[in-house]
Design an enzyme around this catalytic site. Structure first.
Site, PDB file in Angstrom:
ATOM      1  N   ALA A 177      10.413  22.970  -7.122  1.00  8.04           N
ATOM      2  CA  ALA A 177       9.386  22.461  -6.432  1.00  8.04           C
ATOM      3  C   ALA A 177       7.938  22.964  -6.929  1.00  8.04           C
ATOM      4  O   ALA A 177       6.991  23.238  -6.032  1.00  8.04           O
ATOM      5  CB  ALA A 177       9.889  23.769  -5.488  1.00  8.04           C
ATOM      6  N   GLY A 178       7.748  21.862  -7.897  1.00  5.93           N
ATOM      7  CA  GLY A 178       6.481  22.139  -8.539  1.00  5.93           C
ATOM      8  C   GLY A 178       5.525  21.123  -7.942  1.00  5.93           C
ATOM      9  O   GLY A 178       5.604  20.616  -7.055  1.00  5.93           O
ATOM     10  N   VAL A 179       4.623  20.626  -8.686  1.00  2.00           N
ATOM     11  CA  VAL A 179       3.895  19.513  -8.343  1.00  2.00           C
ATOM     12  C   VAL A 179       5.075  17.750  -7.923  1.00  2.00           C
ATOM     13  O   VAL A 179       4.361  17.746  -7.146  1.00  2.00           O
ATOM     14  CB  VAL A 179       2.766  18.945  -9.290  1.00  2.00           C
ATOM     15  CG1 VAL A 179       1.812  19.713  -9.087  1.00  2.00           C
ATOM     16  CG2 VAL A 179       3.891  18.109 -10.755  1.00  2.00           C
ATOM     17  N   VAL A 180       5.891  17.017  -8.189  1.00  2.00           N
ATOM     18  CA  VAL A 180       6.703  16.670  -9.220  1.00  2.00           C
ATOM     19  C   VAL A 180       7.661  16.940  -7.452  1.00  2.00           C
ATOM     20  O   VAL A 180       7.747  15.799  -6.122  1.00  2.00           O
ATOM     21  CB  VAL A 180       7.490  16.260  -9.848  1.00  2.00           C
ATOM     22  CG1 VAL A 180       8.553  15.064  -9.242  1.00  2.00           C
ATOM     23  CG2 VAL A 180       6.446  15.839 -10.741  1.00  2.00           C
ATOM     24  N   GLY A 181       8.083  18.331  -7.227  1.00  2.53           N
ATOM     25  CA  GLY A 181       8.882  18.549  -6.333  1.00  2.53           C
ATOM     26  C   GLY A 181       8.156  18.551  -4.829  1.00  2.53           C
ATOM     27  O   GLY A 181       8.353  18.323  -3.728  1.00  2.53           O
TER      28      GLY A 181
ATOM     29  N   ASP B 260       7.932  14.280 -25.657  1.00  6.48           N
ATOM     30  CA  ASP B 260       8.222  13.874 -24.428  1.00  6.48           C
ATOM     31  C   ASP B 260       7.851  12.064 -25.162  1.00  6.48           C
ATOM     32  O   ASP B 260       8.919  11.757 -24.579  1.00  6.48           O
ATOM     33  CB  ASP B 260       6.862  14.083 -23.442  1.00  6.48           C
ATOM     34  CG  ASP B 260       7.181  13.346 -22.266  1.00  6.48           C
ATOM     35  OD1 ASP B 260       8.649  13.607 -21.391  1.00  6.48           O
ATOM     36  OD2 ASP B 260       6.720  12.709 -21.717  1.00  6.48           O
TER      37      ASP B 260
ATOM     38  N   GLY C 178       1.629  11.052 -12.819  1.00  7.83           N
ATOM     39  CA  GLY C 178       1.287  11.906 -11.357  1.00  7.83           C
ATOM     40  C   GLY C 178       2.481  11.462 -11.183  1.00  7.83           C
ATOM     41  O   GLY C 178       3.073  10.847 -10.487  1.00  7.83           O
TER      42      GLY C 178
ATOM     43  N   LYS D 118      11.294   9.496 -24.230  1.00  4.28           N
ATOM     44  CA  LYS D 118      11.474   8.286 -23.079  1.00  4.28           C
ATOM     45  C   LYS D 118      11.881   7.103 -23.986  1.00  4.28           C
ATOM     46  O   LYS D 118      12.835   6.183 -24.040  1.00  4.28           O
ATOM     47  CB  LYS D 118      10.264   7.747 -22.835  1.00  4.28           C
ATOM     48  CG  LYS D 118       9.738   8.907 -22.310  1.00  4.28           C
ATOM     49  CD  LYS D 118       8.526   8.824 -21.584  1.00  4.28           C
ATOM     50  CE  LYS D 118       8.265   9.664 -20.917  1.00  4.28           C
ATOM     51  NZ  LYS D 118       6.123   9.758 -19.700  1.00  4.28           N
TER      52      LYS D 118
END
Length: 362
Positions: free
Chosen positions: A26-30, A224, A343, A228
């Site tokens: 439930a952070g910024v992406v959530g 990171d 983002g 990827k």
């Protein structure tokens, strides 16, 4: 997540939903994904569970998006993935989807288990597919049994690089080289950096703007980017282990194991070495870019590279990512995929796109 993070919505719970969704993270992406779940595009989805790292809420009949932030903040329920899965089962929906919007290694380790149990998994979490080779192979074994997995958000924040690479590989087109800028934060930093302003000052500004992780070592270490690159290499048919990627960290050795506060206090120690490299590159008419590279022999490397100003990576803007694929059929010129690669909004859109792609809604 505060109530301010959750959009005002008037839509009530959809009783005829085709899919029940439980969101981990439930952070910024959530939070960005919750906003999308309140739009008409998600009208046939029912949110039955939401969890952060400490608490969760669940209801098989559906959670009201207008008050979900307050519900989670006031929840007395500790974390229990089993209860979230039970809410999916009790929803009565034909499709049951677990969305992993975390960076948790523990949550990622359960993806194959959930797939085998008949749940769909959609993820922005790179820890499994971009981790140890055994984890990647466990996913492939599940796929052969019909598991459905949405991973577009793991690389490029939903830019169409993974589906493109899969299509090329399925058509027998061999990857010869892959090169690009895979980090939105490092793209921003080196698009800006010309030596006229200390690198540490740019890093502080990027952190203030939310372009880096709260602890920028997550970005500067190259780990990171390496994850990827591993995901892309494996999709292209290279069974690389995590230890087979050569990684250049931009974090000075004395700052790698200290606290986040001590690292932030010592940012100026990055400046001298990077200023010297920038000046040396400029003397040759080059600029610095943090690139990921893979060749046809499976050699993988990520690190800071001098490139001429004519190089595609020298012409990026903002937080753009870039993926240049040279293949047996795209040989004269590489196939280039470029666009915003960081983002919460675009990452959340990639998650929603994968959810909707799991089965036809129209």
């Amino acid at each position: 997540m505060s109530r301010a993070d959750v959009p005002e919505v008037r839509r009530q719970v959809v009783t005829g939903a085709h899919s029940a969704v439980a969101v981990l993270g439930a952070g910024v992406v959530g939070a960005a994904l919750l906003k999308l779940l309140a739009t008409p595009a998600a009208a046939q989805l029912r949110l039955v569970g939401l969890a952060n790292s400490r608490a969760q809420v669940q209801d098989p009949a559906g959670l009201e998006l207008a008050t979900i932030g307050a519900q989670l903040a006031g929840s007395k329920l500790g974390r229990d993935d089993g209860a979230l899965v039970a809410a999916l089962d009790a929803s009565g929906c034909p499709h049951k989807i677990i969305v992993d919007a975390t960076a948790s290694v523990d949550e990622a380790s359960r993806h194959a288990e959930w797939l085998l149990a008949g749940y769909h998994v959609v993820t922005a979490n790179k820890s499994l597919a971009g981790g140890e080779l055994a984890g990647w192979r466990s996913l492939q074994a599940v796929f052969r049994q019909g598991g459905r997995y949405g991973d577009s958000a793991t690389v490029g924040a939903g830019l169409p690089v993974l589906p493109t690479l899969r299509r090329l590989h399925a058509c027998g087109d061999g990857l010869l080289t892959l090169e690009g800028v895979f980090s939105g934060s490092l793209s921003y930093l080196f698009n800006q950096y010309d030596g006229s302003v200390p690198f540490s000052s740019l890093l502080k500004e990027a952190r203030r703007l939310g372009y880096t992780e709260p602890d920028p070592r997550t970005d500067l270490s190259g780990a990171d980017v390496a994850r990827k690159l591993l995901i892309l290499a494996r999709v292209a048919g290279f069974a690389l282990g995590a230890d087979e990627v050569e990684v250049e960290s931009l974090v000075p050795e004395p700052l790698r194991e200290v606290s986040a506060e001590a690292f932030l206090a010592g940012l100026a120690s990055l400046d001298e070495a990077l200023a010297r490299r920038c000046a040396e590159a400029a003397s040759r008419g080059h600029v610095l870019r943090y690139l990921a590279r893979l060749n046809q022999r499976g050699k993988a490397k990520v690190g800071l590279v001098e490139v001429p100003t004519s190089h595609p990576a020298a012409r990026l803007y903002g937080t753009d990512n870039q993926f240049a694929l040279t293949t047996t059929r795209y040989h004269t010129q590489p196939l280039v995929i470029q666009g915003p690669g960081a983002g919460p909004e675009v990452t959340a859109q990639a998650l929603l796109g994968d959810i909707l792609a799991l089965h036809p809604f129209v």
